[in-house]
Design an enzyme around this catalytic site. Structure first.
Site, PDB file in Angstrom:
ATOM      1  N   ARG A   1      17.816  10.252 -12.975  1.00 28.46           N
ATOM      2  CA  ARG A   1      17.163   9.093 -11.917  1.00 28.46           C
ATOM      3  C   ARG A   1      17.760   7.867 -12.653  1.00 28.46           C
ATOM      4  O   ARG A   1      17.638   8.033 -13.448  1.00 28.46           O
ATOM      5  CB  ARG A   1      15.292   9.190 -11.909  1.00 28.46           C
ATOM      6  CG  ARG A   1      15.410   7.865 -11.084  1.00 28.46           C
ATOM      7  CD  ARG A   1      13.409   7.952 -10.571  1.00 28.46           C
ATOM      8  NE  ARG A   1      13.347   6.487 -10.142  1.00 28.46           N
ATOM      9  CZ  ARG A   1      13.606   6.925  -8.796  1.00 28.46           C
ATOM     10  NH1 ARG A   1      13.679   8.016  -8.176  1.00 28.46           N
ATOM     11  NH2 ARG A   1      13.137   5.584  -8.100  1.00 28.46           N
TER      12      ARG A   1
ATOM     13  N   ARG B   1      12.083  14.028 -15.672  1.00 29.10           N
ATOM     14  CA  ARG B   1      13.679  13.155 -15.427  1.00 29.10           C
ATOM     15  C   ARG B   1      13.595  12.486 -15.933  1.00 29.10           C
ATOM     16  O   ARG B   1      12.874  11.442 -16.050  1.00 29.10           O
ATOM     17  CB  ARG B   1      13.893  13.426 -13.974  1.00 29.10           C
ATOM     18  CG  ARG B   1      13.247  13.695 -12.806  1.00 29.10           C
ATOM     19  CD  ARG B   1      13.979  13.294 -11.846  1.00 29.10           C
ATOM     20  NE  ARG B   1      12.854  12.587 -10.419  1.00 29.10           N
ATOM     21  CZ  ARG B   1      13.140  11.589  -9.635  1.00 29.10           C
ATOM     22  NH1 ARG B   1      13.983  12.142  -8.192  1.00 29.10           N
ATOM     23  NH2 ARG B   1      12.224  10.537  -9.262  1.00 29.10           N
TER      24      ARG B   1
ATOM     25  N   GLU C   1      16.936   8.889  -0.268  1.00 36.56           N
ATOM     26  CA  GLU C   1      17.317  10.772  -0.506  1.00 36.56           C
ATOM     27  C   GLU C   1      18.334  10.911   0.761  1.00 36.56           C
ATOM     28  O   GLU C   1      18.325  10.540   1.904  1.00 36.56           O
ATOM     29  CB  GLU C   1      15.907  11.114   0.212  1.00 36.56           C
ATOM     30  CG  GLU C   1      14.522  10.829  -0.920  1.00 36.56           C
ATOM     31  CD  GLU C   1      14.770  10.779  -2.353  1.00 36.56           C
ATOM     32  OE1 GLU C   1      15.795  12.066  -2.775  1.00 36.56           O
ATOM     33  OE2 GLU C   1      14.577  10.029  -3.705  1.00 36.56           O
TER      34      GLU C   1
END
Length: 82
Positions: A6, A48, A14
């Site tokens: 990220r 992430r 998205e």
């Protein structure tokens, strides 16, 4: 080697959202198959890596914002705007 991360300080659409494909294509034009330098000091709630990524000296997240492919989080304060 490819990594899924990220980008720190940016909220981008998205893939299935409006402008998601445009944002992804722009990111690919900046970073795909390029040597990148990353600084990943933290993880998000999904574990992430959250990174500042630079390619050829360009902060990829800031460049995406300047191209209109995302909006800045408050976390960008103190980073140089390209």
């Amino acid at each position: 080697m490819q990594h899924r991360i990220r980008l720190d300080g940016i909220d981008a659409p998205e893939a299935k959202q409006a402008f998601g494909n445009r944002s992804r294509q722009s990111l690919a034009s900046l970073a795909h198959q390029q040597e990148a330098i990353d600084d990943c000091p933290k993880r998000d709630k999904y574990q992430r890596q959250v990174c500042v990524v630079r390619v050829n000296g360009i902060d990829v997240g800031l460049e995406q914002i300047s191209r209109g492919n995302g909006v800045a989080f408050q976390a960008l304060r103190g980073r140089a705007v390209a």
